[in-house]
Design an enzyme around this catalytic site. Structure first.
Site: not given
Ligand code: DX5
Ligand code: ZN
Length: 222
Positions: A34, A174
């Site tokens: 990210d 995601d």
């Molecule tokens: C943002 C990230 C998040 C996150 C996903 O683009 O990719 O959405 O790390 O993990 P969770 O929501 O399970 O913490």
């Molecule tokens: Zn992401």
């Protein structure tokens, strides 16, 4: 056929090499990285130097999720850093078509990411230059948020549009992807899953156990 990609913003940044080694051995399919600019989303995360560092640690595909305004400025930068796939947000560019084409011309897979409130219409004229669509199931910016249930319909509609056109576009989801959301996302047509704190990085288990459990869910078991 179902893919799992750990979201590296959730990895222990003091132990990236150790974590990647464990995740590689556990058999993950790709790594999701990210990139945030503090403007399009209210947070900062990783950058091109991190991508380069990870490139030296693994041969698995690196999937770069750019959450910045005007991502067209950064395609070369992330390409040179070692990306295999780059997703840009439809909301952040005036040249979605041209930027996706450029990503493909550089030999990478091109993805369109869409926020929960963004309709599928934005994809209408770019399906032919899109390899994958990232359906954001939370508003991007932070790990640990709650899945927005309306996104199940969006996944299903997107799958329908893709099938109707006879295309091979992958549907990635995601945000809060884990045991409560994987079965239904899969049923609606998602085939690629970003694993954050709700699956791969669940703190009560090791990464290896988490990947194993997530793989089981993807293959239909509990
Ligand atoms: C943002 C990230 C998040 C996150 C996903 O683009 O990719 O959405 O790390 O993990 P969770 O929501 O399970 O913490
Ligand atoms: Zn992401």
């Amino acid at each position: 056929m179902y893919k799992i990609g750990p979201s590296l913003m959730c990895t222990d940044l003091g132990n990236v090499e150790r974590d990647i080694k464990e995740l590689d051995e556990a058999g993950v399919d790709f790594y999701h990285i990210d990139i945030m600019d503090g403007t399009f989303v209210p947070n900062f995360t990783l950058g091109p130097d991190f991508v380069k560092a990870v490139r030296n640690l693994t041969d698995k595909p690196l999937d770069i999720h750019i959450m910045t305004e005007k991502p067209e400025r950064f395609i070369d930068l992330f390409h040179e850093a070692g990306s295999d796939m780059i997703a840009i947000h439809a909301e952040t560019t005036n040249n979605l078509q041209g930027t996706l084409s450029k990503i493909q011309d550089l030999g990478m897979k091109a993805g369109v990411a869409i926020n929960p409130s963004t309709p599928l219409d934005v994809l209408e004229y770019v399906y032919n230059v899109t390899d994958y669509v990232v359906v954001m199931t939370v508003n991007p910016g932070f790990a640990g948020q709650t899945f927005i249930p309306e996104m199940y319909d969006k996944i299903a509609q997107l799958k329908e549009e893709i099938t109707k056109r006879n295309l091979e576009i992958e549907v990635m989801v995601d945000g809060n992807i884990g045991k409560d959301t994987i079965p239904k996302s899969k049923e609606k047509g998602a085939t690629s899953f970003v694993g954050g704190t709700s699956s791969v990085y669940k703190s009560e288990n090791t990464l290896t156990e988490n990947v194993k459990n997530t793989r089981k869910l993807l293959n239909g078991g509990e």
